[in-house]
Design an enzyme around this catalytic site. Sequence first.
Site, PDB file in Angstrom:
ATOM      1  N   HIS A  76      -3.565   4.686   4.396  1.00 59.08           N
ATOM      2  CA  HIS A  76      -4.623   3.684   4.582  1.00 59.08           C
ATOM      3  C   HIS A  76      -5.955   4.258   4.089  1.00 59.08           C
ATOM      4  CE1 HIS A  76      -7.402   0.850   6.314  1.00 59.08           C
ATOM      5  NE2 HIS A  76      -7.971   1.834   6.968  1.00 59.08           N
ATOM      6  N   ARG A  79       0.862  -1.188   0.000  1.00 56.05           N
ATOM      7  CA  ARG A  79       0.000   0.000   0.000  1.00 56.05           C
ATOM      8  C   ARG A  79       0.899   1.240   0.000  1.00 56.05           C
ATOM      9  NH1 ARG A  79      -1.997   1.061   5.394  1.00 56.05           N
ATOM     10  NH2 ARG A  79      -0.621   2.825   5.204  1.00 56.05           N
ATOM     11  N   TYR A  86       4.237   5.740  11.284  1.00 58.78           N
ATOM     12  CA  TYR A  86       4.460   4.330  11.625  1.00 58.78           C
ATOM     13  C   TYR A  86       5.264   3.530  10.583  1.00 58.78           C
ATOM     14  CZ  TYR A  86       0.229   3.689   8.722  1.00 58.78           C
ATOM     15  OH  TYR A  86      -0.683   3.708   7.710  1.00 58.78           O
TER      16      TYR A  86
HETATM   17  C1  TPP Z   1     -14.262  -5.924  12.189  1.00 54.80           C
HETATM   18  C2  TPP Z   1     -13.508  -4.636  12.020  1.00 54.80           C
HETATM   19  N1  TPP Z   1     -12.566  -4.303  12.914  1.00 54.80           N
HETATM   20  C3  TPP Z   1     -11.867  -3.154  12.753  1.00 54.80           C
HETATM   21  C4  TPP Z   1     -12.150  -2.319  11.718  1.00 54.80           C
HETATM   22  C5  TPP Z   1     -11.362  -1.034  11.553  1.00 54.80           C
HETATM   23  N2  TPP Z   1     -10.482  -1.164  10.366  1.00 54.80           N
HETATM   24  C6  TPP Z   1     -10.784  -0.568   9.201  1.00 54.80           C
HETATM   25  S1  TPP Z   1      -9.671  -0.905   8.006  1.00 54.80           S
HETATM   26  C7  TPP Z   1      -8.729  -1.838   9.067  1.00 54.80           C
HETATM   27  C8  TPP Z   1      -7.473  -2.500   8.593  1.00 54.80           C
HETATM   28  C9  TPP Z   1      -7.691  -3.583   7.611  1.00 54.80           C
HETATM   29  O1  TPP Z   1      -6.484  -3.983   7.069  1.00 54.80           O
HETATM   30  P1  TPP Z   1      -6.398  -5.050   5.898  1.00 54.80           P
HETATM   31  O2  TPP Z   1      -7.384  -6.139   6.149  1.00 54.80           O
HETATM   32  O3  TPP Z   1      -4.988  -5.429   5.759  1.00 54.80           O
HETATM   33  O4  TPP Z   1      -6.908  -4.255   4.614  1.00 54.80           O
HETATM   34  P2  TPP Z   1      -6.243  -2.985   3.907  1.00 54.80           P
HETATM   35  O5  TPP Z   1      -6.848  -1.774   4.568  1.00 54.80           O
HETATM   36  O6  TPP Z   1      -4.782  -3.061   4.079  1.00 54.80           O
HETATM   37  O7  TPP Z   1      -6.662  -3.062   2.477  1.00 54.80           O
HETATM   38  C10 TPP Z   1      -9.313  -1.878  10.327  1.00 54.80           C
HETATM   39  C11 TPP Z   1      -8.734  -2.598  11.472  1.00 54.80           C
HETATM   40  C12 TPP Z   1     -13.171  -2.697  10.803  1.00 54.80           C
HETATM   41  N3  TPP Z   1     -13.474  -1.942   9.750  1.00 54.80           N
HETATM   42  N4  TPP Z   1     -13.838  -3.870  10.967  1.00 54.80           N
END
Ligand code: TPP
Length: 409
Positions: free
Chosen positions: A309, A305, A318
Amino acid sequence: MSTNLSGPAADAGRSIAPPRVVDATAGPGADPDDISTLGPRSVRGPGSIVHGEIPSPAVTSLSILGEDGSIDASLDPGLPREELLRIHRGMVLTRVFDVRMLNMQRQGQMGTFAPGYGQEATQIGQVYHLTQADWFVPSYRSFGAQIWRGWEMERLFKLWAGYFEGFAPPPGLRDMPFSIVIGSHLLPAVGLAMGMQYQGDPGIVMANFGDGAMSQGAVAEAFNFAAVNKAPCVFCVENNGYAISMPVERQCAHEVLAQRGVGFGVPSIRADGNDVLAMIVAMREATERARAGGGPTLVEAVTYRVGVHTTADDPTVYRHDDELEEWKTRDPIARFEHYLKQNGHIDRAGIEAVVADCEAEVKAARERYDAERKANPFEVFDYMFEEMPPELQRQKDDYLARLERKGIS
Ligand SMILES: Cc1ncc(C[n+]2csc(CCOP(=O)(O)OP(=O)(O)O)c2C)c(N)n1
Ligand SMILES: [Mg+2]
């Protein structure tokens, strides 16, 4: 038929795949309360024990294009020039849209947005083999795949700007609205695939998610359900290194996420997610298996990425610049362009024309969005309850009065 990338051991010891169409009157397990329909017990049983090492099913790590545009000819999917150029345009359009969205957000013209800069090959590669008979069940960082699938960009502008109409998939398209709740969409995706299997629907289901989602229990349940029932689905985990600020090595003790698939009996492939040809070859195997009744496949797309985010995030607090700079040298579009140029499929002027064409397409979609959008600030109150409770009605009235005082209507 393509080479089996998920390794010969992945299917070792398995009986022939069951037919896709389950006869509700006679199919094994059709009625869970009637054990006479369950058929003979699998010969595997709980398994016997002999002393020694248990060989692990293999995970192939797939890379086809070098960073300099060189190709491993033995793995070349052999796509015709017009397909290669269509794929290139899909990746460029994804990036142009991405950059436009980010700029709009920074100018206060757009809501919170999750960019996908650097993940364009993963996005296009994962949906390349899907047809309109198949379902796509995405997570939120999937606008590249959505545009490829047929989402109008003005719809995506609306979506990210908070208009509820933007969340609805284009009519007739077998796509789900994207999931923001991490990993929660995988169980419905598997249920959808099993429903299609049961009804004899020839389509398959493709669901994507991030490395962070691998820590969600629902994802493990989905892998297991899909594997046991040989559901016609494909899982694509986009390992982009981070779940917001959490680096992947801090939430997974093992490096190769694809290995988790084989633990569930899901054939799994680890592909270079910045190499669009590797993604296409991995997905070819995965989609062919699902269509042939062979059940699910997990494809881990290893990517990065490059951006934030979401627009609410600041990754400089970070992660280190040197890591970012290293990944920028692995840019998926530049790599594919090296390959296209070296093979005489396109030249510098041709690339510039594609970029200009994509910019015009995004601008035209922006103009349609601007012409159509009309913010209704009261929608925020309107969709929570079928009948609005008095307290919420009071808040809505207060808000209306406040807007009127400010001369906003
Ligand atoms: C069940 C849940 N817990 C926490 C969140 C908050 N949250 C939003 S995006 C994220 C990170 C997700 O990372 P990843 O699965 O690696 O996907 P990326 O954003 O890197 O595409 C989190 C923890 C959420 N949306 N849903
Ligand atoms: Mg991630």
